[in-house]
Write an enzyme that holds these catalytic residues in place. Structure first.
Site, PDB file in Angstrom:
ATOM      1  N   LEU A 633       0.913  -1.119   0.014  1.00  0.00           N
ATOM      2  CA  LEU A 633      -0.040   0.034   0.080  1.00  0.00           C
ATOM      3  C   LEU A 633       0.792   1.370  -0.155  1.00  0.00           C
ATOM      4  O   LEU A 633       0.161   2.230  -0.414  1.00  0.00           O
ATOM      5  CB  LEU A 633      -0.903  -0.048   1.268  1.00  0.00           C
ATOM      6  CG  LEU A 633      -2.239  -1.006   0.972  1.00  0.00           C
ATOM      7  CD1 LEU A 633      -3.283  -0.564   1.940  1.00  0.00           C
ATOM      8  CD2 LEU A 633      -2.706  -0.908  -0.356  1.00  0.00           C
ATOM      9  N   ASP A 634       2.186   1.347   0.192  1.00  0.00           N
ATOM     10  CA  ASP A 634       3.101   2.387   0.026  1.00  0.00           C
ATOM     11  C   ASP A 634       3.230   2.667  -1.512  1.00  0.00           C
ATOM     12  O   ASP A 634       2.878   3.694  -1.856  1.00  0.00           O
ATOM     13  CB  ASP A 634       4.254   2.038   0.373  1.00  0.00           C
ATOM     14  CG  ASP A 634       4.674   2.409   1.971  1.00  0.00           C
ATOM     15  OD1 ASP A 634       3.796   3.030   2.522  1.00  0.00           O
ATOM     16  OD2 ASP A 634       5.481   1.993   2.434  1.00  0.00           O
TER      17      ASP A 634
END
Length: 870
Positions: A633-634
Site C-alpha cells: 500500500l506504499d
C-alpha cells in the site's frame, strides 16, 4: 477530525455536487480483466466510459462470483465491480458495418483504452502503435501482457503468472524452516493485483498525456506492459540487489529481508483472529513499555537507557533483526493472545503511539464510522433486482472535485442506441484556462518534451507512499523541490551504496557491505531521482517565510505528514490559497485527515492490515495470513498520490481552479477489494484465503510448483481445455488426460489437491526456465517465480523494455534506477527529470534554489545556514 483554519472548507465526498477531475472526456474501452480497472478508475475521475462489447458480451461477464451463485452474464459480481459507471455498446468487429461503427465511435473519443491484445488494431487495419492516428488528438492507451518488443512479447500472461515473473511472489509467503529452507511455496497476493498495479500506473500515464494534449492538441500512443509494471512494484529487493548484490528472503506477513527471522509482527487473538503490532525501535519501546505496564504484561522489558537515540526511525524491512528485538515482539504477542479480536485495546495502543491495527477482512470496513464519514463506500441501486449493494467508490476527498460513484454496471448493449445515435467527432480543444509559459520546452534525456512542462511541486513527501508519487511527477517533467529538515528527514538508509562503489558492485559475487552515508542510499535514490533537494526548517520564522515565497511560485504543495501538521504551522490550505489562489494542495496520510482515524500512526503494513489486503493472502485458515512481503500500500498509495496530483493539474489547467485533496493510503487499498465486499453484500459470503488458487475465474491447475534447485518455483495457470491438453503433452503424462478426476475443468477443480500433487511431482525434476519456455511455446500461461537477481540479471524481456535508466547522483555516483513503465510515444517519462540527476543529497540544492528563485546571495545563504534556517 483534522484541525482546520477558519472558513476553510474540508475536503469532502459529494458526488452529487462536485464534478470529476476528468469531466467531459470520452473513453472507449475495449478490455477484459487486464484493463477494466483502468476504465473503472477513469470513470471514478469523471470520464464517460463507453465499453465496447461483442454481441455475446465481454468475457468478464462470466467471471465469478455470481449473484446468489447463479451464473449469468448479468449476474457477475466481478463484472459489476469493474464496470460500475460505464455504458455498454455492442459492436461486431467481424463485420464491415461493425468496423465502420467502431471508427465513428473512436472519432468521437478522447481516449481509447485497448487491452484487446492487438485484436482491435487488426480489425481497424492498422498497427497497434499507429492507432492514435485514427482521429486528431486521440490518445490510445494499450495494456499488453509483455510489451511490444522482446523475446517474451507473445507470451501468455495471467494475474498469477505476472505476480510470479514480476517478483511479487518471491517477496511474499511464509517463513523458512529453522534451516532457512522454504517448505511452503511463495504466495500470490490476492486479488487481480497484477492488473491493479499496471492499471494504476497506466492511469498516471493517461492523465500525463491529457495534460500534454490540453496545451498542444497532440494525441499519442501509450503502451504499458503488465510484466514491466509489476516488476517495478516491489519495494526493497531490486535496489538491494542493484546496489549491494544482496538477495532478500520472504517472511510471514512482513517485509522480505536480507536476514530472515522467525518472529512475525502479527499475533493471533484467543478467538483466532490477527493483529499487527510492528515497530521495535527505541522510540517504539519508549511508548510500548508504559502501555504494557498498564496491563501488568510488560514482563521483563525495561525502558531504554536515557542516552538511547529516540529519533531513529524504523527502516522498512528492518524488523526484529536481533534477539532482543525478537523478544520484544514475543512479549507483544503474549498480550495479543490474552484478548479476543473484539476486545483488543488497539485504539488505546494507537493513542499511546504504537503501530498496532487489526487485520480486517475487506467487508469489515463497510460499517466503520471513519470510512462512512469519508464516503469510501456507497450503496448502488440495481433496479433489476430491486436491491442496493455496497461498493467501495472513493480514494480521496477534495474541495473542488469528487469521485463519481456512477450507476450500476451496464446491461449488455443497453446504451448502444443512445450512444451510436448521437455520435459526432470530438470537438477541438478550447484554450486552457491556464496556458503554459511560452518558453521553449525542456527536453528529456530521450530528447523529447516532458508532459508536465513548467509545473513546480513544493514537496514535503517522505517514505514511499508520498515520495513515490512525486517521483512519478518528476519523471514526467515537473520541477520537484524535495523539502527535508535534519530533525525529521526522509528515510535514506536502505539499499546503501556499497563500500568500493560501482566497481566493487561489478565484481561482487556475494553481498557487499554498505556505507553509512545518508546521501548514498540506493532506495532513496530510486524513489527521489529527478528531484531537487532543499533543507528547510519551517518551524523557524525565516524558514517559514522562505517556504511561503517558494510556494507562491509553485503549482502544487505535496505532503506526507500526519494530518494537521502544516495547518498548525500556519501553512494550511487557506494560507496557501492566500499565497496563490489556484494552488493545489495534496496531502497523503495512512487513514486520511477527515474522519475519526486521522491521527492514527500508520505505515504500509499497518494500512494493509486495516484495508483487508493482508488478511486476504495466504493459505486457507487455520494457516496464518501470508500478507504482503513489502509495503504494497506504499506503492498503491504512491500511485494514488500521483493520480491526485496529475488529475488536479489537468482540472486546474482546464478551469483555473485549484483544490485541497486529502488522500488516504488505506483507502487506496480498500478500493481494490471491491469484489469481496460485493460478494459479502450480495451473497453474505466472507472472504476466505485460497493460497495460490484462482478464486473466481475457473482455472486448474493454478498455483506455484517446486522445480529443481534451491527455492525455485514455477507458476502455472490453465483456464481451458486446450491449455490442459498442451500441459499434458509437455509433461509427457497422457495418464493425466485419462484420469477421471482430471477429465474436465469441473473435475479438475473438484480434485485440486490431487492435481497439484501430480503437477508438483513432474515439475520437481524440471529446470524452471526450461519448463516455462516449453509451456509458453505450447500456449500455456506459465512463469518462473523470479527474484531480484533473476529480473535484474537474466530477464530478457525487461532488458528489451529498458526497465532501468542510469542516473548520476552528485555523491552516490552513477547507478540504474527503475524507469516509469508507461511508454508515451511523444512525451516519454525520464527518471532523471528536468535536472537529469539522481536523488539529491540532503540540502544539496539550497544555494541554487534560494539564489535562482528568491534572489539570495551566497553570503545570505551562508547566514541562513548559521542561523539553523537551512
Amino acid at each position: 477530525m483534522i484541525a482546520t483554519e477558519a472558513k476553510t472548507p474540508l475536503p469532502r465526498q459529494d458526488a452529487g455536487h462536485l464534478p470529476g477531475m476528468l469531466d467531459g472526456l470520452r473513453v472507449i474501452e475495449v478490455a477484459d480483466e487486464t484493463g477494466e480497472y483502468v476504465g473503472l478508475t477513469l470513470a471514478g475521475l469523471g470520464a464517460e466510459i463507453i465499453k465496447m462489447e461483442p454481441p455475446g458480451g465481454a468475457p468478464t461477464r462470466h467471471i465469478g462470483p455470481f449473484l446468489e451463485d447463479v451464473p449469468g452474464p448479468e449476474r457477475s459480481l466481478h463484472f459489476w465491480n469493474y464496470n460500475r459507471g460505464k455504458r455498454s455498446v455492442t459492436i461486431d468487429l467481424e463485420t464491415a458495418a461493425g468496423v465502420a461503427d467502431m471508427r465513428r465511435l473512436i472519432a468521437s473519443a478522447d481516449i481509447v483504452l485497448d487491452a484487446s491484445g492487438g485484436k482491435l488494431a487488426l480489425a481497424m487495419g492498422v498497427a497497434p502503435q499507429a492507432m492514435a492516428a485514427l482521429a486528431p488528438g486521440l490518445i490510445v492507451a494499450r495494456i499488453t501482457p509483455f510489451g511490444d518488443v522482446g523475446p517474451w512479447k507473445d507470451h501468455k500472461g495471467s494475474d498469477l503468472v505476472h505476480l510470479a515473473l514480476g517478483g511479487i511472489m518471491m517477496n511474499c509467503g511464509y517463513d523458512p524452516d529453522p534451516a532457512k529452507h522454504y517448505d511452503m511455496p511463495p504466495i500470490a497476493p490476492q486479488l487481480w493485483h497484477a492488473y491493479h498495479i499496471a492499471g494504476d500506473q497506466a492511469v498516471v500515464g493517461i492523465i500525463a498525456a491529457l495534460v500534454h494534449r490540453l496545451h498542444t492538441d497532440q494525441g499519442q500512443d501509450i503502451s504499458i506492459a503488465i510484466h514491466e509494471a509489476v516488476s517495478k512494484n516491489t519495494e526493497l529487493d531490486v535496489m538491494s540487489w542493484v546496489m549491494r548484490h544482496a538477495p532478500l528472503y520472504r517472511q510471514t506477513c512482513r517485509h522480505a529481508i536480507e536476514n530472515p527471522t522467525h518472529v512475525p509482527s502479527i499475533g493471533h487473538t484467543k478467538d483466532g483472529r490477527w493483529y499487527i503490532a510492528t515497530g521495535v525501535s527505541v522510540r517504539d519501546q519508549t511508548n510500548l513499555i508504559p502501555f504494557l505496564t498498564r496491563y501488568g504484561m510488560q514482563a521483563d522489558l525495561a525502558m531504554p537507557p536515557p542516552e538511547a537515540d529516540t529519533k531513529a526511525r524504523n527502516v522498512p524491512g528492518s524488523g526484529a533483526n536481533d534477539e532482543s528485538k525478537a523478544h520484544v515482539l514475543d512479549i507483544v504477542q503474549r498480550f495479543i493472545r490474552a484478548h479476543r479480536y473484539d476486545t483488543m485495546p488497539w485504539r488505546d495502543a494507537q493513542d499511546a503511539g504504537l503501530l498496532w491495527a487489526p487485520l480486517r477482512k475487506p467487508h469489515e470496513n463497510v460499517a466503520d464510522a471513519h470510512w462512512q464519514t469519508r464516503g469510501t463506500f456507497a450503496e448502488i441501486e440495481h433496479p433489476e433486482h430491486d436491491r442496493s449493494f455496497h461498493y467501495p467508490v472513493s480514494r480521496w476527498l477534495s474541495t473542488a472535485t469528487s469521485w463519481q460513484t456512477g450507476r450500476r454496471a451496464p446491461l449488455l448493449g443497453e446504451d448502444t442506441a443512445a450512444v451510436m445515435g448521437s455520435l459526432k467527432p470530438r470537438a477541438a480543444l478550447t484554450q486552457p484556462a491556464r496556458p503554459r509559459a511560452a518558453d521553449a520546452p525542456k527536453l528529456s534525456g530521450w530528447n523529447k518534451p516532458f508532459p508536465l512542462q513548467g509545473v513546480r511541486i513544493f514537496d514535503f513527501s517522505w517514505f514511499l507512499a508520498s515520495a513515490g508519487g512525486t517521483r512519478f511527477a518528476a519523471a514526467l517533467g515537473a520541477d520537484v523541490i524535495k523539502v527535508e529538515w535534519k530533525d525529521n528527514p526522509d528515510t535514506r538508509l536502505a539499499a546503501m551504496s556499497p563500500i568500493g562503489g560501482r566497481e566493487a558492485r561489478r565484481a561482487a559475487t556475494a553481498p557487499l557491505k554498505g556505507v553509512n552515508d545518508s546521501d548514498m542510499g540506493g532506495q532513496f535514490n530510486n524513489k527521489n531521482s529527478g528531484k531537487s533537494g532543499l533543507s528547510l526548517n519551517i518551524r523557524h520564522p525565516k524558514g517559514k517565510e522562505i517556504a511561503r515565497r517558494l510556494i507562491a511560485q509553485s503549482d502544487v504543495v505535496a505532503e506526507g505528514f500526519s494530518p494537521g501538521v502544516l495547518q498548525r504551522l500556519g501553512l494550511g490550505y487557506e494560507a496557501l490559497q492566500a499565497l496563490r489562489p489556484d494552488i493545489i494542495y495534496v496531502q497523503q496520510s495512512g487513514m486520511g485527515g477527515v474522519g475519526t482515524y486521522g491521527r492514527f500512526r500508520t505505515i504500509g503494513p499497518v494500512a494493509a492490515a486495516f484495508a483487508g489486503t493482508s488478511e486476504m493472502s495466504g493459505m486457507p485458515e487455520p494457516a496464518m495470513p501470508a500478507g504482503w512481503g513489502y509495503s504494497f500500500l506504499d506503492w498503491m498509495g504512491a500511485y494514488s498520490f500521483a493520480t491526485a496530483i496529475m488529475g488536479a493539474l489537468y482540472h486546474r489547467d482546464r478551469t483555473g481552479q485549484g483544490q485541497w485533496i486529502d488522500s488516504s493510503q488505506c483507502e487506496s487499498g480498500i478500493f481494490l477489494g471491491g469484489v469481496p465486499v460485493l460478494d459479502w453484500s450480495a451473497n453474505g459470503r466472507v472472504w476466505s484465503r485460497i493460497g495460490n488458487r484462482s478464486p473466481y475465474k475457473p482455472a486448474a491447475p493454478h498455483g506455484a510448483y517446486r522445480c529443481a534447485g534451491t527455492d525455485r518455483w514455477i507458476a502455472i495457470a490453465v483456464v481451458d481445455e486446450a491449455e490442459w491438453q498442451a500441459l499434458v503433452r509437455v509433461a509427457g503424462r497422457p495418464d493425466w488426460a485419462s484420469d477421471p478426476r482430471f477429465r474436465t475443468l469441473e473435475n479438475r477443480l473438484a480434485h485440486q489437491d490431487a492435481l497439484d500433487a501430480a503437477v508438483s511431482e513432474w515439475t520437481l525434476g524440471q529446470d524452471a526456465y526450461a519448463c516455462m519456455q516449453a509451456l509458453q511455446s505450447a500456449g500455456v500461461a506459465a512463469g518462473v517465480c523470479q527474484n531480484a537477481e533473476d529480473r535484474c540479471e537474466h530477464d530478457p524481456q525487461l532488458a528489451a523494455l529498458n526497465w532501468f535508466t542510469e542516473v548520476t547522483g552528485t555523491k552516490i555516483g552513477r547507478w540504474p534506477v527503475t524507469e516509469l513503465p508507461m511508454k508515451l510515444a511523444a512525451t516519454p517519462p525520464y527518471s532523471g527529470g528536468i535536472i537529469d540527476r539522481g536523488a539529491p543529497g540532503y540540502g544539496e540544492d539550497n544555494a541554487r534554489l534560494l539564489g535562482e528563485l528568491l534572489g539570495y546571495s551566497a553570503a545570505e545563504v551562508a547566514a541562513l545556514a548559521e542561523e539553523g534556517v537551512i
